[in-house]
Design a protein around this motif. Sequence first.
Motif, PDB file in Angstrom:
ATOM      1  N   SER A  59       1.132  -2.435   6.033  1.00 39.12           N
ATOM      2  CA  SER A  59      -0.141  -2.548   5.319  1.00 39.12           C
ATOM      3  C   SER A  59      -1.325  -2.437   6.265  1.00 39.12           C
ATOM      4  O   SER A  59      -2.309  -1.752   5.971  1.00 39.12           O
ATOM      5  N   GLN A  79      -0.325   3.603  -0.549  1.00 43.23           N
ATOM      6  CA  GLN A  79      -0.223   2.316  -1.236  1.00 43.23           C
ATOM      7  C   GLN A  79       1.192   2.067  -1.740  1.00 43.23           C
ATOM      8  O   GLN A  79       1.685   0.941  -1.703  1.00 43.23           O
ATOM      9  N   THR A  83       3.876  -0.954  -0.479  1.00 49.08           N
ATOM     10  CA  THR A  83       4.354  -1.889  -1.490  1.00 49.08           C
ATOM     11  C   THR A  83       5.870  -2.033  -1.475  1.00 49.08           C
ATOM     12  O   THR A  83       6.395  -3.111  -1.770  1.00 49.08           O
TER      13      THR A  83
END
Length: 99
Positions: A59, A79, A83
């Motif tokens: 991240s 993203q 995740t």
Amino acid sequence: MTTGVTIARGALILMRMVVFGLTLGITLISFQAYRKRPSERLQYAFVGFAFISMGVAISSVITQLSAGETGAIVRVFFQMAETIPFIIGFAMLYVSLYR
């Protein structure tokens, strides 16, 4: 104005390093607990914390990579990539607590 932004970015980097250090600490503690008393529950917990640590690291890196000019599809891909380790990590923690 530029000085304020520089200070804020420095503070953000420091906070991300603290979060990463804490997740590594939890991962190390769970690994030590697993080594001391090997069990399936502790193994799942260790793997879960390891994936969560990986998610925190990814991240932070992806945030830096996507800060520039990138397309919308690239941002969505980044993203999604950040995740996935969180999904795996929390699923492993769920299994360790459920069993």
